[in-house]
Enzyme design. Structure first.
Site, short mmCIF file in Angstrom:
data_model
loop_
_atom_site.label_atom_id
_atom_site.label_comp_id
_atom_site.label_asym_id
_atom_site.label_seq_id
_atom_site.Cartn_x
_atom_site.Cartn_y
_atom_site.Cartn_z
N ASP A 188 0.98 -1.33 -0.02
CA ASP A 188 -0.07 0.06 -0.13
C ASP A 188 0.99 1.23 0.04
O ASP A 188 1.90 1.52 0.90
CB ASP A 188 -0.94 -0.15 1.16
CG ASP A 188 -1.61 1.32 1.25
OD1 ASP A 188 -2.59 1.57 0.25
OD2 ASP A 188 -1.49 1.95 2.41
N GLU A 272 -1.56 -1.52 -5.78
CA GLU A 272 -2.74 -0.86 -6.39
C GLU A 272 -2.70 -0.05 -7.56
O GLU A 272 -1.55 0.59 -7.60
CB GLU A 272 -3.34 -0.11 -5.12
CG GLU A 272 -4.66 0.30 -5.18
CD GLU A 272 -5.31 0.81 -4.06
OE1 GLU A 272 -6.26 1.13 -4.07
OE2 GLU A 272 -4.37 1.11 -3.13
N CYS A 325 -12.58 -4.63 5.87
CA CYS A 325 -11.86 -5.45 7.04
C CYS A 325 -11.36 -6.54 6.61
O CYS A 325 -11.92 -7.42 5.97
CB CYS A 325 -12.99 -5.70 8.23
SG CYS A 325 -12.39 -6.81 9.66
N CYS A 328 -13.05 -9.95 8.89
CA CYS A 328 -14.42 -10.37 8.53
C CYS A 328 -14.82 -9.85 7.23
O CYS A 328 -15.92 -10.47 6.71
CB CYS A 328 -15.22 -10.03 9.60
SG CYS A 328 -15.43 -8.14 9.88
N CYS A 344 -13.24 -2.29 13.48
CA CYS A 344 -14.29 -2.85 12.93
C CYS A 344 -15.30 -3.33 13.74
O CYS A 344 -15.32 -3.59 15.08
CB CYS A 344 -13.76 -4.07 12.13
SG CYS A 344 -15.28 -4.83 11.25
N CYS A 346 -16.43 -6.32 14.05
CA CYS A 346 -15.93 -7.45 14.64
C CYS A 346 -15.09 -7.31 15.85
O CYS A 346 -14.69 -8.18 16.49
CB CYS A 346 -15.48 -8.27 13.55
SG CYS A 346 -13.79 -7.94 13.14
N ASP A 353 -3.19 1.51 7.09
CA ASP A 353 -2.24 1.19 5.98
C ASP A 353 -1.97 -0.25 5.94
O ASP A 353 -2.00 -0.87 4.74
CB ASP A 353 -0.94 1.93 6.06
CG ASP A 353 -1.02 3.46 6.20
OD1 ASP A 353 -2.01 3.64 5.36
OD2 ASP A 353 -0.25 4.20 6.24
#
Length: 402
Positions: A188, A272, A325, A328, A344, A346, A353
């Site tokens: 990233d 990316e 996330c 999950c 999150c 969860c 990052d």
């Protein structure tokens, strides 16, 4: 161990004599003139007569130009760089017609890159010494690294940058050893950290431009006070160019070392697809994004992974790597840039990052496993769906949300 033969350019700095510098300067000017005249001829032929002019036609035009009184000075320099300029123009038109580039533009005396390309008939390579056409003495090259064993250049390109430094690039055949590697990593790109790996490692952003910002500002102020056209202004311009060259050299050196390390250690690299051209339109971040040089990082990574037999996967630019996330798979609401960590539903606390890098890796592995789309989707064809398995909404009806 498997090896691969590649064409590789080795770039060195050299210090020309006064006669060599004058000859190369004349060659640069003739190359620029021939390129511009050929571009004008091809443009007028199409605009006025709807006629396409080929490379052979421009080569014939060049022969005629050399016979005129006004352009007889073209005979004073080597003919090979002039012919190579016409070939470069032909390549520019080929890319334009293939919709890979814009229409070719004229070369500027002040802004365009000063270069001349010589093929084997226009230089002599003997006992490790390079002598160009129209020159009596070999170039005084600073051999910062050796050429491959028994390597013979097939093409020589001479350039002079804005700081007045002279460089020669030798295109040679080289053999790259295909060393074994294992594992995969997602990357990233960012500004706080230049790169964040899916392993949790963060690579510090050196911010090369920021380190020299005061020196650059001082040199630019000195330049602004000089009278246009004066000798002092030319000296001040060189000082500004030297600061820019220092920044660019350090940035390029850092990216070379970084990409070489990643390629040698990892078999599969996932990145990316970033539209840097659009991102720099944000005037608050444009300077920092340009200093990070994400596009240059990707360019180096592309050809090095090809050299070493690695896998480079580029996931869709619309993949929500930061808001997904990695534990999950739930989507979070829009997260502002100043929020560097989030929790999150969860219960997992994510570093923004690191979480993005892990999601990018998962999307890249999905691409290699099931052939999901890699290239960015454009226009109304953009779905905005991540490159991971998704359930139909009706399949999850009645299941409580965590």
């Amino acid at each position: 161990m498997v090896s691969r033969a590649v064409k590789r350019a080795f770039k060195y700095r050299f210090h020309p004599s006064d006669a060599q510098a004058a000859e190369l300067t004349r060659t640069f000017g003739c190359v620029r003139l021939v390129y511009n005249m050929a571009l004008q001829a091809r443009t007028e032929a199409w605009t006025l007569r709807q006629e396409r002019v080929t490379y052979n036609a421009t080569s014939a035009l060049l022969t005629g130009w050399k016979k005129t009184d006004g352009l007889a000075f073209l005979n004073e320099v080597s003919s090979v760089p002039l012919q190579q300029a016409l070939r470069h123009l032909q390549a520019a038109f080929t890319n334009f017609f293939a919709k890979r580039a814009k229409y070719p533009t004229f070369k500027s005396r002040k802004k365009s890159r000063r270069s001349a390309e010589y093929t084997t008939s226009a230089f002599r390579w003997r006992d490790g010494k390079l002598t160009l056409a129209k020159m009596d003495q070999p170039l005084d090259i600073v051999w910062s690294r050796p050429l491959p064993d028994s390597a013979t250049p097939s093409t020589v390109t001479v350039t002079q940058d804005a700081a007045g430094r002279w460089f020669v690039s030798l295109l040679c055949d080289d053999v790259i050893e295909q060393t074994p590697a294992s594992g995969q990593v997602g990357i990233d790109a960012g500004l706080d950290s230049l790169l964040t790996l899916s392993t949790g490692e963060k690579i510090t952003n050196p911010r090369h431009e920021r380190r020299d910002r005061e020196r650059l500002a001082r040199a630019q102020r000195d330049l602004a006070r000089k009278e246009k056209g004066s000798a002092n202004r030319a000296k001040a311009r060189l000082k500004v160019a030297r600061v820019h060259a220092r920044i660019a050299d350090r940035r390029r050196d850092h990216l070379h070392k970084l990409t070489t390390r990643l390629v040698r250690e990892t078999q599969t690299i996932v990145i990316e697809d970033l539209t840097v051209r659009n991102m720099v339109k944000n005037h608050s971040l444009a300077r920092a994004i340009s200093d990070a040089a994400w596009r240059q990082f990707r360019t180096l990574l592309e050809y090095k992974t090809d050299w070493y037999g690695r896998n480079l996967v580029v996931v869709d630019r619309w993949f929500p790597s930061s808001r997904l996330c990695s534990t999950c798979g739930a989507h979070a609401e829009r997260i502002p840039l100043n929020v560097r960590s989030w929790t999150c539903r969860c219960g997992t606390v994510h570093d923004r990052d690191v979480n993005a890098a892990r999601n990018i890796l998962a999307a890249g592995l999905a691409v290699t496993a099931c052939g999901d789309g890699v290239r960015p989707q454009r226009g109304n064809l953009r779905s905005g769906r991540p490159s991971v398995k998704q359930e139909h909404p009706r399949a999850t009806t009645g299941i409580p949300v965590l």
